[in-house]
Design a protein around this motif. Structure first.
Motif, PDB file in Angstrom:
ATOM      1  N   LEU B 317       0.799  -1.220   0.000  1.00  0.00           N
ATOM      2  CA  LEU B 317       0.000   0.000   0.000  1.00  0.00           C
ATOM      3  C   LEU B 317       0.835   1.275   0.000  1.00  0.00           C
ATOM      4  CD1 LEU B 317      -2.929  -1.035   2.329  1.00  0.00           C
ATOM      5  CD2 LEU B 317      -2.856  -0.942  -0.140  1.00  0.00           C
ATOM      6  N   ASP B 318       2.157   1.137  -0.088  1.00  0.00           N
ATOM      7  CA  ASP B 318       3.031   2.313  -0.026  1.00  0.00           C
ATOM      8  C   ASP B 318       2.652   3.355  -1.079  1.00  0.00           C
ATOM      9  OD1 ASP B 318       5.336   3.710   1.053  1.00  0.00           O
ATOM     10  OD2 ASP B 318       6.305   3.262  -0.848  1.00  0.00           O
ATOM     11  N   GLY B 319       2.390   2.900  -2.307  1.00  0.00           N
ATOM     12  CA  GLY B 319       2.038   3.824  -3.384  1.00  0.00           C
ATOM     13  C   GLY B 319       0.800   4.646  -3.046  1.00  0.00           C
ATOM     14  N   LEU B 320      -0.260   3.954  -2.583  1.00  0.00           N
ATOM     15  CA  LEU B 320      -1.497   4.630  -2.213  1.00  0.00           C
ATOM     16  C   LEU B 320      -1.265   5.601  -1.060  1.00  0.00           C
ATOM     17  CD1 LEU B 320      -4.683   4.832  -2.253  1.00  0.00           C
ATOM     18  CD2 LEU B 320      -4.625   3.118  -0.460  1.00  0.00           C
ATOM     19  N   MET B 321      -0.502   5.158  -0.067  1.00  0.00           N
ATOM     20  CA  MET B 321      -0.305   5.983   1.125  1.00  0.00           C
ATOM     21  C   MET B 321       0.460   7.262   0.803  1.00  0.00           C
ATOM     22  SD  MET B 321      -1.863   4.260   3.456  1.00  0.00           S
ATOM     23  CE  MET B 321      -1.344   4.578   5.114  1.00  0.00           C
ATOM     24  N   HIS B 322       1.341   7.206  -0.189  1.00  0.00           N
ATOM     25  CA  HIS B 322       2.068   8.420  -0.567  1.00  0.00           C
ATOM     26  C   HIS B 322       1.120   9.486  -1.106  1.00  0.00           C
ATOM     27  CE1 HIS B 322       6.360   8.288   0.104  1.00  0.00           C
ATOM     28  NE2 HIS B 322       6.288   6.981  -0.027  1.00  0.00           N
ATOM     29  N   HIS B 327       3.612   7.211   4.247  1.00  0.00           N
ATOM     30  CA  HIS B 327       4.178   6.085   3.521  1.00  0.00           C
ATOM     31  C   HIS B 327       3.593   4.790   4.050  1.00  0.00           C
ATOM     32  CE1 HIS B 327       6.816   5.177   6.817  1.00  0.00           C
ATOM     33  NE2 HIS B 327       7.564   6.255   6.665  1.00  0.00           N
ATOM     34  N   GLY B 328       3.938   3.691   3.396  1.00  0.00           N
ATOM     35  CA  GLY B 328       3.265   2.430   3.654  1.00  0.00           C
ATOM     36  C   GLY B 328       3.163   2.037   5.116  1.00  0.00           C
ATOM     37  N   TYR B 329       4.183   2.405   5.894  1.00  0.00           N
ATOM     38  CA  TYR B 329       4.199   1.929   7.278  1.00  0.00           C
ATOM     39  C   TYR B 329       3.066   2.529   8.100  1.00  0.00           C
ATOM     40  CZ  TYR B 329       6.388  -0.572  10.995  1.00  0.00           C
ATOM     41  OH  TYR B 329       6.624  -1.479  11.979  1.00  0.00           O
ATOM     42  N   ALA B 330       2.506   3.666   7.615  1.00  0.00           N
ATOM     43  CA  ALA B 330       1.405   4.301   8.338  1.00  0.00           C
ATOM     44  C   ALA B 330       0.146   3.440   8.292  1.00  0.00           C
ATOM     45  CB  ALA B 330       1.120   5.677   7.762  1.00  0.00           C
ATOM     46  N   ILE B 331       0.172   2.353   7.531  1.00  0.00           N
ATOM     47  CA  ILE B 331      -0.979   1.464   7.514  1.00  0.00           C
ATOM     48  C   ILE B 331      -1.115   0.769   8.877  1.00  0.00           C
ATOM     49  CG2 ILE B 331       0.146  -0.666   6.674  1.00  0.00           C
ATOM     50  CD1 ILE B 331      -3.233   0.687   5.497  1.00  0.00           C
ATOM     51  N   ILE B 332      -0.004   0.661   9.605  1.00  0.00           N
ATOM     52  CA  ILE B 332      -0.072  -0.039  10.897  1.00  0.00           C
ATOM     53  C   ILE B 332      -0.926   0.707  11.928  1.00  0.00           C
ATOM     54  CG2 ILE B 332       1.348  -0.830  12.844  1.00  0.00           C
ATOM     55  CD1 ILE B 332       3.087  -2.179  10.779  1.00  0.00           C
ATOM     56  N   PRO B 333      -0.728   2.030  12.130  1.00  0.00           N
ATOM     57  CA  PRO B 333      -1.676   2.720  13.010  1.00  0.00           C
ATOM     58  C   PRO B 333      -3.119   2.627  12.521  1.00  0.00           C
ATOM     59  CG  PRO B 333       0.047   4.236  12.258  1.00  0.00           C
ATOM     60  CD  PRO B 333       0.411   2.892  11.784  1.00  0.00           C
ATOM     61  N   MET B 334      -3.322   2.611  11.204  1.00  0.00           N
ATOM     62  CA  MET B 334      -4.689   2.526  10.688  1.00  0.00           C
ATOM     63  C   MET B 334      -5.312   1.173  11.064  1.00  0.00           C
ATOM     64  SD  MET B 334      -4.971   5.451   9.227  1.00  0.00           S
ATOM     65  CE  MET B 334      -3.766   6.721   8.837  1.00  0.00           C
ATOM     66  N   ILE B 335      -4.526   0.104  10.909  1.00  0.00           N
ATOM     67  CA  ILE B 335      -5.058  -1.222  11.225  1.00  0.00           C
ATOM     68  C   ILE B 335      -5.286  -1.362  12.727  1.00  0.00           C
ATOM     69  CG2 ILE B 335      -4.503  -3.683  11.234  1.00  0.00           C
ATOM     70  CD1 ILE B 335      -3.144  -3.245   8.534  1.00  0.00           C
ATOM     71  N   LEU B 336      -4.306  -0.884  13.527  1.00  0.00           N
ATOM     72  CA  LEU B 336      -4.498  -0.942  14.981  1.00  0.00           C
ATOM     73  C   LEU B 336      -5.708  -0.110  15.381  1.00  0.00           C
ATOM     74  CD1 LEU B 336      -0.846  -0.609  16.355  1.00  0.00           C
ATOM     75  CD2 LEU B 336      -2.228  -2.670  16.129  1.00  0.00           C
ATOM     76  N   GLY B 337      -5.933   1.014  14.664  1.00  0.00           N
ATOM     77  CA  GLY B 337      -7.056   1.893  14.964  1.00  0.00           C
ATOM     78  C   GLY B 337      -8.393   1.216  14.738  1.00  0.00           C
ATOM     79  N   LYS B 412       2.717  21.936   4.197  1.00  0.00           N
ATOM     80  CA  LYS B 412       4.077  22.076   3.682  1.00  0.00           C
ATOM     81  C   LYS B 412       4.907  20.856   4.058  1.00  0.00           C
ATOM     82  CE  LYS B 412       4.548  27.073   3.892  1.00  0.00           C
ATOM     83  NZ  LYS B 412       3.510  27.337   4.906  1.00  0.00           N
ATOM     84  N   GLY B 413       6.028  20.735   3.380  1.00  0.00           N
ATOM     85  CA  GLY B 413       6.942  19.649   3.725  1.00  0.00           C
ATOM     86  C   GLY B 413       6.728  18.461   2.815  1.00  0.00           C
ATOM     87  N   TYR B 414       7.517  17.432   3.019  1.00  0.00           N
ATOM     88  CA  TYR B 414       7.392  16.251   2.171  1.00  0.00           C
ATOM     89  C   TYR B 414       7.379  15.008   3.052  1.00  0.00           C
ATOM     90  CZ  TYR B 414      12.146  14.677   2.854  1.00  0.00           C
ATOM     91  OH  TYR B 414      13.285  14.170   3.410  1.00  0.00           O
ATOM     92  N   THR B 415       7.073  13.899   2.427  1.00  0.00           N
ATOM     93  CA  THR B 415       7.006  12.650   3.171  1.00  0.00           C
ATOM     94  C   THR B 415       8.244  11.822   2.880  1.00  0.00           C
ATOM     95  OG1 THR B 415       4.622  12.663   3.077  1.00  0.00           O
ATOM     96  CG2 THR B 415       5.665  10.551   3.469  1.00  0.00           C
ATOM     97  N   PRO B 416       8.979  11.410   3.902  1.00  0.00           N
ATOM     98  CA  PRO B 416      10.145  10.572   3.638  1.00  0.00           C
ATOM     99  C   PRO B 416       9.728   9.235   3.024  1.00  0.00           C
ATOM    100  CG  PRO B 416       9.798  10.866   6.013  1.00  0.00           C
ATOM    101  CD  PRO B 416       8.779  11.685   5.323  1.00  0.00           C
ATOM    102  N   SER B 417      10.668   8.580   2.369  1.00  0.00           N
ATOM    103  CA  SER B 417      10.360   7.285   1.764  1.00  0.00           C
ATOM    104  C   SER B 417      10.223   6.208   2.823  1.00  0.00           C
ATOM    105  CB  SER B 417      11.484   6.872   0.824  1.00  0.00           C
ATOM    106  OG  SER B 417      11.438   7.612  -0.342  1.00  0.00           O
ATOM    107  N   LEU B 418       9.493   5.179   2.418  1.00  0.00           N
ATOM    108  CA  LEU B 418       9.370   4.008   3.282  1.00  0.00           C
ATOM    109  C   LEU B 418      10.727   3.327   3.411  1.00  0.00           C
ATOM    110  CD1 LEU B 418       7.315   1.778   4.474  1.00  0.00           C
ATOM    111  CD2 LEU B 418       7.605   0.700   2.262  1.00  0.00           C
TER     112      LEU B 418
END
Lengths: 80, 606
Positions: B317-322, B327-337, B412-418
């Motif tokens: 899901l990294d592509g979608l999350m960007h 980035h993809g790892y943010a799927i973990i808080p979503m799933i835990l949520g 503002k700002g950017y998202t670091p890569s996974l």
């Protein structure tokens, strides 16, 4: 093809083995990649690449590491 | 004396901690499970020793909040137990050498020893001890192997030998040590390892991902409904109802005390869902409606966590999350949520930048309903048909995507890569899964039951004080105009501060149409988190950011509620077509912005 045999992780094909040559990125990127064992001189194998600017998965030592598109672009490898 | 457990992420520190102290903490098979430190105690020859489980870190130069916590803890340790993944010596030793430089007495637990043997990795521990100058004990913490020896040798912990200075020399030293102590024999790939590779390949990965989600959903429904229909409801109907009826009769079937304890009789009978008494609805909601689904959800989540699937999901899901600024790892808080927003709010610490933390918290808290709430939605809305339940979840997903695209554009700002380590698949042990489920359920009991009872009590007080009529009159016009809901529904919003499940529950006596239920459930999810989640996010984000999140939540709730109301009652599919085209527009804008960025970078040269 590149005459010096140096490619980014995005350019090499799945299943290809390469040796990390350098990290073409800032200190933060270098720090994060080094921490996961992606260090110049290390041999890595590209396992897969996700479509639409998705991450690249590589095997390094005994582990598998996923690098986002932006980082994969910064890892320069020499094909061995 | 206190002992720190320090090591790379996902090497089993929390499991070693549980084994040493008997204090149970959640452990999983993905990096970043522990984001806070936990204290426990160990009896060492009659002395009470404090043991502290520290979040994992690859180096002593932190790159996220969880790692900062780890590094900040270091000065407080008298002794360090460095937990090292024996299957991955080379990467782990870097931290070991960094720790040695600190000159704190140290001992190495060479964990996952059993797995290393299976993988054909042999480590000469005597030699490693000699080179590092500190004790090295092989352990397999999950089965408890080697833990006694680790405790026995704890007093031998000492400062080691350091003969390098610069980071480069440190890398060289790691390489030298590994060559001397490690032997790897080649062997064929096992079935699980082949599955590992297939999970991160484009085509097979997405097929497997869809299958995993589908099965997870089916199993949760099956187990949840099974528990409700065959265990919990019969227990209440057959066992508990007669007792309560006797109490109701003894109290005369009416009056303040009767209504408080047993609730209003519906057609002369106790209705567990609608009576709203402390002893009727107050127990029925948490135990017969929510708990079964909580059990089902956490059983499935626990399995996926320990099997090691979640990091692969992050890759897919990294592509979608960007697109939504993560980035993809943010799927973990979503799933835990999806389970509970409180641990999810904490796991956001694994994300690197403030921007990412802000976006992830906002999206999670607005569009991810916790499973207590989901269970109530299944119960109340589900009886009108799966279409309405699907409508709620589709709307929430749409809000998530739309808001994410918008935030990504505006902030503002950017998202670091996974960048994550993908752990091997491990077949979880039933005993370990059961322990984790128990831990999470006991948390649910402590949190849910008091708050649900408090919620029911408050509703009764509101009814008794005549505030209901006042609220209905005051909010009625606004609610009817925006959401098409009666003014009474505002009480659900009040209770939502306490807990979302009981808030959905008190919609039951209002006799809403399925469409109104969809609107109300959506607004209830979006408008504000429950108190517990709010406090966690306040701590993690600070006042200023939390104020901004609150503004976004309230606006989104009004817009989303009005939208769904209009979509149902006036514009139908047309409203959705408009909404989808706006989203597609945003996606196209995002893509072109990215192209431009890439072109600019290209011009600047590598």
């Amino acid at each position: 093809m590149n005459p010096s045999k140096q490619y980014t992780l995005l350019e090499i094909k799945k299943g290809v083995r390469g040796r990390v040559h350098r990290i073409a990125g800032g200190t933060q990127a270098v720090k994060r990649l080094y921490a996961l064992g992606i260090i110049p001189g290390k041999e890595i194998v590209k396992v897969s690449e996700m479509p639409l600017h998705g991450p690249v998965v590589v095997n390094v030592e005994q582990t598998q590491v996923a690098l986002g598109f932006g980082l994969a672009k910064k890892v320069i490898v020499e094909v061995v | 004396m206190n002992v720190l457990l320090v090591g790379n992420p996902n090497v089993g520190k929390s499991v070693v901690f549980s084994q040493l102290t008997g204090t149970r903490v959640i452990s999983s098979n993905y990096p970043g499970t522990t984001v806070e430190y936990t204290r426990g105690y160990l009896n060492l020859n009659g002395e009470r020793v404090e043991v502290i489980d520290v979040p994992g870190s690859y180096t002593l130069e932190p790159t996220c909040k969880a790692e900062e916590v780890a590094v900040a803890m270091l000065p407080y340790g008298d002794v360090i137990i460095n937990v090292v993944d024996a299957t991955n010596l080379e990467r782990n030793l870097y931290l070991t050498l960094e720790l040695l430089e600190r000159q704190v007495p140290m001992i190495v637990a060479l964990n996952l020893w059993d797995e290393a043997q299976h993988k054909g990795i042999l480590v000469n521990t005597a030699k490693l001890e000699e080179i590092l100058g500190i004790p090295v004990v092989p352990t397999a913490a999950l089965s408890g192997q080697g833990i006694k020896k680790l405790i026995a040798r704890l007093p031998e912990a000492r400062t080691g030998r350091v003969n390098w200075q610069t980071p480069d020399e440190r890398y060289a030293a790691v390489g030298r040590i590994v060559r001397e102590v490690q032997q790897v024999t080649h062997r064929h790939h096992t079935l699980l390892e082949q599955l590992e590779d297939l999970s991160v390949m484009p085509l097979t990965g997405f097929l497997l991902g869809t299958a995993v989600l589908f099965c997870a959903f089916k199993v949760i429904r099956f187990v949840g409904e099974g528990l409700i229909n065959f265990i919990f409801v019969p227990l209440f109907e057959k066992g508990y109802a007669p007792l309560l009826e006797r109490l109701s009769a003894a109290l005369g079937g009416q009056g303040v005390l009767h209504n408080l304890l047993v609730g209003q009789l519906i057609d002369g009978k106790i209705d567990f869902v609608q009576s709203l008494g402390l002893l009727s609805t107050g127990f029925y909601v948490p135990l017969a409606m929510v708990l079964p689904y909580i059990i089902a959800f956490y059983a499935v989540l626990g399995f996926l966590e320990d099997f090691g699937y979640l990091p692969r999901f992050a890759v897919l899901l990294d592509g979608l999350m960007h697109r939504v600024g993560l980035h993809g790892y943010a799927i973990i808080p979503m799933i835990l949520g999806l389970g509970c927003n409180v641990p999810a709010g904490l796991s956001i610490r694994n994300l690197e930048s403030r921007r990412q933390k802000f976006i992830a918290s906002t999206l999670m808290v607005i569009a991810v309903p916790c499973f207590s709430q989901t269970a109530m939605i299944f119960a109340l809305v589900g009886r009108h048909g799966g279409f309405y339940v699907a409508y709620i979840f589709f709307t929430l997903f749409y809000i998530w995507l739309f808001l994410g695209l918008l935030l990504n554009r505006k902030l503002k700002g950017y998202t670091p890569s996974l960048l994550i380590e993908i752990p091997p698949y491990r077949l979880p042990e039933l005993r370990v899964l059961a322990q984790k489920l128990y831990l999470r359920l006991s948390h649910f009991f402590k949190e849910a039951i008091p708050f649900i009872l408090a919620g029911i009590l408050i509703v009764n007080i509101i009814h008794l004080s005549g505030f209901t009529g006042l609220a209905a009159r005051t909010f009625g016009p606004v609610f009817r105009f925006l959401f098409g809901l009666p003014g009474d529904a505002v009480i659900a919003l009040f209770l939502g501060f306490l807990r979302k499940d009981v808030a959905v529950g008190i919609l039951a006596p209002l006799n809403l149409t399925p469409e109104q239920l969809v609107v109300a459930s959506t607004v209830l999810t979006v408008y504000f988190p429950c108190m517990a989640s709010f406090l966690i996010l306040l701590r993690e984000l600070g006042w200023w950011d939390m104020l901004k999140v609150t503004g976004i939540m309230l606006t989104t709730a009004v817009v989303a509620g009005t939208f769904v109301n209009l979509a149902f009652h006036r514009y139908g599919i047309l409203a959705w077509l408009c909404a989808l085209s706006v989203t597609i527009g945003l996606l196209i804008l995002d893509t072109s912005a990215r192209r431009k960025d890439a072109a600019v970078q290209e011009e600047r040269g590598p």
